[in-house]
Enzyme design. Structure first.
Site, PDB file in Angstrom:
ATOM      1  N   ASN A  63     -20.477 -29.544   6.922  1.00  0.00           N
ATOM      2  CA  ASN A  63     -19.556 -30.601   6.486  1.00  0.00           C
ATOM      3  C   ASN A  63     -19.388 -31.688   7.551  1.00  0.00           C
ATOM      4  OD1 ASN A  63     -18.766 -29.796   3.939  1.00  0.00           O
ATOM      5  ND2 ASN A  63     -16.893 -28.779   4.607  1.00  0.00           N
TER       6      ASN A  63
ATOM      7  N   ASP B 128      -6.019 -40.447  17.509  1.00  0.00           N
ATOM      8  CA  ASP B 128      -6.005 -38.981  17.384  1.00  0.00           C
ATOM      9  C   ASP B 128      -7.397 -38.390  17.542  1.00  0.00           C
ATOM     10  OD1 ASP B 128      -3.341 -39.133  16.964  1.00  0.00           O
ATOM     11  OD2 ASP B 128      -3.338 -38.312  14.933  1.00  0.00           O
TER      12      ASP B 128
ATOM     13  N   ASP C 216     -15.520 -23.072  -1.602  1.00  0.00           N
ATOM     14  CA  ASP C 216     -16.357 -23.806  -0.644  1.00  0.00           C
ATOM     15  C   ASP C 216     -16.218 -23.218   0.761  1.00  0.00           C
ATOM     16  OD1 ASP C 216     -17.482 -25.566  -2.450  1.00  0.00           O
ATOM     17  OD2 ASP C 216     -15.914 -27.066  -2.215  1.00  0.00           O
TER      18      ASP C 216
HETATM   19  P1  NAP Z   1      -9.432 -24.723   4.637  1.00  0.00           P
HETATM   20  O1  NAP Z   1      -8.582 -25.556   5.524  1.00  0.00           O
HETATM   21  O2  NAP Z   1      -8.957 -23.364   4.250  1.00  0.00           O
HETATM   22  O3  NAP Z   1      -9.734 -25.507   3.245  1.00  0.00           O
HETATM   23  C1  NAP Z   1     -10.143 -26.818   3.198  1.00  0.00           C
HETATM   24  C2  NAP Z   1     -10.344 -27.275   1.754  1.00  0.00           C
HETATM   25  O4  NAP Z   1     -11.513 -28.112   1.752  1.00  0.00           O
HETATM   26  C3  NAP Z   1     -10.564 -26.184   0.713  1.00  0.00           C
HETATM   27  O5  NAP Z   1      -9.863 -26.545  -0.462  1.00  0.00           O
HETATM   28  C4  NAP Z   1     -12.060 -26.214   0.497  1.00  0.00           C
HETATM   29  O6  NAP Z   1     -12.449 -25.820  -0.810  1.00  0.00           O
HETATM   30  C5  NAP Z   1     -12.340 -27.698   0.666  1.00  0.00           C
HETATM   31  N1  NAP Z   1     -13.718 -28.044   1.019  1.00  0.00           N
HETATM   32  C6  NAP Z   1     -14.531 -27.489   1.946  1.00  0.00           C
HETATM   33  N2  NAP Z   1     -15.714 -28.124   1.972  1.00  0.00           N
HETATM   34  C7  NAP Z   1     -15.648 -29.093   1.034  1.00  0.00           C
HETATM   35  C8  NAP Z   1     -16.560 -30.098   0.589  1.00  0.00           C
HETATM   36  N3  NAP Z   1     -17.774 -30.234   1.123  1.00  0.00           N
HETATM   37  N4  NAP Z   1     -16.141 -30.966  -0.383  1.00  0.00           N
HETATM   38  C9  NAP Z   1     -14.909 -30.864  -0.921  1.00  0.00           C
HETATM   39  N5  NAP Z   1     -14.008 -29.938  -0.541  1.00  0.00           N
HETATM   40  C10 NAP Z   1     -14.373 -29.075   0.433  1.00  0.00           C
HETATM   41  O7  NAP Z   1     -10.863 -24.616   5.360  1.00  0.00           O
HETATM   42  P2  NAP Z   1     -12.244 -24.068   4.807  1.00  0.00           P
HETATM   43  O8  NAP Z   1     -12.100 -23.607   3.400  1.00  0.00           O
HETATM   44  O9  NAP Z   1     -12.818 -23.157   5.851  1.00  0.00           O
HETATM   45  O10 NAP Z   1     -13.089 -25.422   4.802  1.00  0.00           O
HETATM   46  C11 NAP Z   1     -13.390 -26.081   6.012  1.00  0.00           C
HETATM   47  C12 NAP Z   1     -13.320 -27.548   5.746  1.00  0.00           C
HETATM   48  O11 NAP Z   1     -11.968 -27.932   5.532  1.00  0.00           O
HETATM   49  C13 NAP Z   1     -13.746 -28.409   6.895  1.00  0.00           C
HETATM   50  O12 NAP Z   1     -15.136 -28.510   7.004  1.00  0.00           O
HETATM   51  C14 NAP Z   1     -13.075 -29.729   6.546  1.00  0.00           C
HETATM   52  O13 NAP Z   1     -13.937 -30.579   5.821  1.00  0.00           O
HETATM   53  C15 NAP Z   1     -11.935 -29.328   5.627  1.00  0.00           C
HETATM   54  N6  NAP Z   1     -10.672 -29.831   6.187  1.00  0.00           N
HETATM   55  C16 NAP Z   1     -10.060 -30.836   5.500  1.00  0.00           C
HETATM   56  C17 NAP Z   1      -8.923 -31.421   6.023  1.00  0.00           C
HETATM   57  C18 NAP Z   1      -8.289 -32.548   5.271  1.00  0.00           C
HETATM   58  O14 NAP Z   1      -8.823 -32.954   4.240  1.00  0.00           O
HETATM   59  N7  NAP Z   1      -7.185 -33.105   5.769  1.00  0.00           N
HETATM   60  C19 NAP Z   1      -8.386 -30.991   7.252  1.00  0.00           C
HETATM   61  C20 NAP Z   1      -9.050 -29.962   7.911  1.00  0.00           C
HETATM   62  C21 NAP Z   1     -10.209 -29.389   7.376  1.00  0.00           C
HETATM   63  P3  NAP Z   1     -12.266 -24.340  -1.382  1.00  0.00           P
HETATM   64  O15 NAP Z   1     -10.823 -24.229  -1.762  1.00  0.00           O
HETATM   65  O16 NAP Z   1     -13.194 -24.296  -2.570  1.00  0.00           O
HETATM   66  O17 NAP Z   1     -12.665 -23.369  -0.300  1.00  0.00           O
END
Ligand code: NAP
Length: 268
Positions: free
Chosen positions: A121, A149, A45
């Site tokens: 997202n 926060d 993703d």
């Molecule tokens: P990352 O920090 O390397 O990975 C974030 C994780 O979120 C990865 O496992 C990614 O999947 C998954 N992901 C991304 N979009 C998703 C969606 N629409 N539905 C379900 N899972 C999703 O960052 P990144 O890969 O560049 O992704 C950016 C996203 O990370 C941000 O948009 C934010 O939503 C998310 N994030 C989540 C948290 C949290 O949950 N605490 C904190 C910060 C950011 P893949 O492994 O398939 O790439």
């Protein structure tokens, strides 16, 4: 039909990309990394989101297809071993196109300048060290005084990502709504928030006003956005949408079940 390929550099991905290039050549689908009709992403993703940001200036004309080479993703429909079939369907132009809402984010600087960005997202506003104090407006009406926060404003597509980790609802992505979730709010007699996720209609603006701060952190889809001088951010569902080639086998709630519950499928 011109195709672009975006991918991560994992060994498994590079093998798939090499096979994909051969198949596109075989089916006479030219590669055009600059002005494609379809962008095929290979990876997870995260790879998909980065690719969308690369083609945001063409978002109304480009369609996306995600191939996953890791675990099943929300933006990645096809498994690596399915790509022969995927290219065949693409070459015959038999794909079904679906589109989903994006988030429009307006960053206002204290000097009056405005920068508009799109998120797939979500967008977040946080402070690194001290708590964020902010007034939250829905349209022009003050709704609450936030202290904590930060805040996360997500699209339905983003509802399975950060927003879900913050206790937000998982939202079917064809619904045109935006969702605001709180990140560790303080609730006392001075600062009082709803303390629950809110789902808002697409034509309504959410506006967050605060004092500029050195430790302010702004993100779009997990990537930092310059925060110096920003004192107001407005969010609403964009008039631009993201288009996917779906090939008719995608069911959102099956994907949610596979990703988060993992129980065997049964039908009534
Ligand atoms: P990352 O920090 O390397 O990975 C974030 C994780 O979120 C990865 O496992 C990614 O999947 C998954 N992901 C991304 N979009 C998703 C969606 N629409 N539905 C379900 N899972 C999703 O960052 P990144 O890969 O560049 O992704 C950016 C996203 O990370 C941000 O948009 C934010 O939503 C998310 N994030 C989540 C948290 C949290 O949950 N605490 C904190 C910060 C950011 P893949 O492994 O398939 O790439």
């Amino acid at each position: 039909m011109k195709v672009a390929i975006a991918h991560n550099n994992l060994p498994k991905t590079l093998t798939v990309v090499s096979r994909l290039r051969k198949l596109l050549h075989q089916y006479r689908l030219p590669i055009d990394q600059k002005y494609p009709d379809v962008v095929i992403t290979v990876g997870g993703d995260g790879t998909f989101i980065s690719a969308v940001h690369r083609y945001l200036d063409q978002i109304d004309s480009v369609r996306f297809i995600g191939v996953h080479t890791g675990h099943l993703g929300f933006y990645t429909d096809w498994r690596n071993f399915d790509i022969d079939k995927m290219v065949q369907v693409l070459a015959r132009e038999q794909a079904e196109t679906v589109d989903y809402p994006l988030l429009e984010v307006k960053f206002y600087q204290a000097d009056g300048s405005i920068e508009t960005r799109l998120a797939v997202n979500e967008s977040t506003v946080k402070r690194m060290s001290q708590t964020l104090e902010a007034d939250v407006f829905i349209e022009r009406t003050l709704f609450e005084n936030f202290r904590g926060d930060g805040l996360c404003i997500a699209t339905p597509l983003g509802s399975t990502a950060y927003s879900k980790s913050l206790g937000g609802a998982v939202i079917q992505p064809d619904l045109r709504v935006l969702q605001m979730t709180e990140i560790a709010s303080i609730n006392n007699q001075v600062f009082r928030t709803l303390a629950a996720p809110m789902v808002i209609a697409p034509e309504e603006w959410i506006t967050v006003k605060f004092k500029p701060a050195q430790d302010l952190v702004l993100t779009i889809d997990g990537k930092l956005v310059p925060a110096a001088g920003v004192n107001q951010i407005s969010y609403r569902i964009s008039t631009h949408r993201i288009q996917f080639d779906r090939f008719g086998h995608h069911h959102f709630w099956t994907r949610v079940q596979d990703s988060f519950i993992g129980m065997p499928h049964a039908s009534i």
